[in-house]
Design a protein around this motif. Structure first.
Motif, PDB file in Angstrom:
ATOM      1  N   ARG A  81      50.287  38.015  36.697  1.00 29.03           N
ATOM      2  CA  ARG A  81      49.029  38.680  36.451  1.00 29.03           C
ATOM      3  C   ARG A  81      48.176  38.906  37.669  1.00 29.03           C
ATOM      4  O   ARG A  81      48.149  37.844  38.547  1.00 29.03           O
ATOM      5  CB  ARG A  81      48.478  37.960  35.257  1.00 29.03           C
ATOM      6  N   GLY A  82      47.303  39.728  37.645  1.00 30.94           N
ATOM      7  CA  GLY A  82      46.448  39.723  38.898  1.00 30.94           C
ATOM      8  C   GLY A  82      46.931  40.342  40.273  1.00 30.94           C
ATOM      9  O   GLY A  82      46.357  40.072  41.043  1.00 30.94           O
ATOM     10  N   LYS A  90      39.018  30.242  41.583  1.00 29.54           N
ATOM     11  CA  LYS A  90      38.272  30.814  40.352  1.00 29.54           C
ATOM     12  C   LYS A  90      37.250  29.602  40.080  1.00 29.54           C
ATOM     13  O   LYS A  90      37.433  28.351  40.717  1.00 29.54           O
ATOM     14  CB  LYS A  90      38.955  30.934  39.127  1.00 29.54           C
ATOM     15  N   TRP A 140      35.932  30.975  33.344  1.00 30.76           N
ATOM     16  CA  TRP A 140      36.216  30.999  34.576  1.00 30.76           C
ATOM     17  C   TRP A 140      35.933  32.591  35.236  1.00 30.76           C
ATOM     18  O   TRP A 140      36.102  33.290  34.278  1.00 30.76           O
ATOM     19  CB  TRP A 140      37.833  30.562  34.849  1.00 30.76           C
ATOM     20  N   SER A 141      35.631  32.243  36.542  1.00 29.53           N
ATOM     21  CA  SER A 141      35.476  33.673  37.077  1.00 29.53           C
ATOM     22  C   SER A 141      36.442  34.466  37.011  1.00 29.53           C
ATOM     23  O   SER A 141      37.595  34.065  37.268  1.00 29.53           O
ATOM     24  CB  SER A 141      34.617  33.231  38.299  1.00 29.53           C
ATOM     25  N   GLU A 142      36.416  35.793  37.801  1.00 34.00           N
ATOM     26  CA  GLU A 142      37.434  36.382  38.434  1.00 34.00           C
ATOM     27  C   GLU A 142      37.959  35.883  39.558  1.00 34.00           C
ATOM     28  O   GLU A 142      37.230  35.138  40.389  1.00 34.00           O
ATOM     29  CB  GLU A 142      36.929  37.937  38.748  1.00 34.00           C
ATOM     30  N   PRO A 143      39.049  36.022  40.095  1.00 31.47           N
ATOM     31  CA  PRO A 143      39.733  35.313  41.279  1.00 31.47           C
ATOM     32  C   PRO A 143      38.554  35.711  42.625  1.00 31.47           C
ATOM     33  O   PRO A 143      38.523  36.949  42.613  1.00 31.47           O
ATOM     34  CB  PRO A 143      41.163  35.828  41.464  1.00 31.47           C
TER      35      PRO A 143
END
Length: 257
Positions: free
Chosen positions: A50-51, A91, A100-103
């Motif tokens: 993912r990501g 994060k 949790w924040s976005e990366p």
């Protein structure tokens, strides 16, 4: 609030777990030693595939002076291999791991390898210091160990003064912390510590490991620490423990040693 934080390694395809390649990417933070099943929550922090990254590896997690949790890792773009296009990611959580924040992309050097995050907090200032390593993405570990690589492993320092939201540019400190005959070099894995007692109170200490040519072609490693007594401006390295040591962690004993 109690939480269990999990870095999941999946074989390049979300939703499909391959246990052969799990690689032990599980990291736990317990805010109580006695938890019932009803009290335990699980959060997926980084999930491979993912990501935009094939694999996430080499996790490190730290609580800041302001109480935030910072979860670092390598984002491996194209494969699970230790070399190639690898970025440093982060994060943040400000609610004890519930959300949790976005990366946050801390360090991206194109096709090269930026990795081995090992982080420590200077509690006197709140500054977060991140030690990491760099090498050409085309140089493989076996070539670096053999001394046949185009370049070598280099050590860099990054820092944050705003609780991990923004980061400085990496500063090369290789000349301060790496002996000239050491070839492979890795900071961490894991986190560093700041000594709270004894004659060296306030010292920042980071575990590290290295290879050296005496035993080549056998891949035998040594361990050492790097440390700073001025808040991370200047660094030194300890006497090495070799042969036969490698990845390690560091703790402070109750007597301040």
């Amino acid at each position: 609030y109690k939480s269990f934080l999990v870095f999941l390694q999946r074989n390049g395809e979300p939703g499909k777990m391959d246990r052969k390649y799990l690689y032990g990417l599980l990291i736990s933070v317990f805010f109580s030693s006695l938890l019932s099943a009803d009290e335990l929550e699980t959060q997926e922090v980084f999930v491979s595939g993912r990501g935009g990254y094939h694999t996430y590896r080499i996790p490190a997690i730290l609580r800041t002076s302001r109480g935030s949790l910072l979860a670092f890792c390598e984002g491996r773009k194209e494969s699970r291999q230790d070399t190639g296009n690898i970025d440093l990611l982060l994060k943040r959580s400000t609610d004890n791991g519930r959300n949790w924040s976005e990366p946050i992309l801390i360090w991206d050097d194109g096709a090269n390898t930026c990795g081995n995050p090992c982080v420590v907090v200077n509690h006197a200032t709140g500054e977060i210091l991140l030690l990491a390593t760099w090498n050409l993405g085309s140089d493989h570990e076996k070539e670096i160990i053999a001394g046949t690589s185009k370049d070598t492993r280099r050590v860099h320092l990054l820092s944050s003064l705003d609780d991990g939201i923004t980061w400085s540019q990496p500063r090369d400190i290789t000349g301060q912390v790496k002996r000239q005959d050491w070839r492979w070099y890795a900071t961490g894995p894991g986190i560093g510590i700041q000594l709270v007692g004894g004659e060296k109170k306030g010292r920042l200490v980071i575990p590290a490991n290295h290879s050296f040519p005496e035993y080549y072609p056998a891949q035998i490693f040594g361990a050492h620490v790097i440390y700073s007594d001025d808040g991370g401006q200047n660094w030194m390295f300890s006497q090495e423990i070799q042969p036969g040591c490698n990845e390690s962690q560091v703790v402070e004993l109750s007597n301040g040693i």
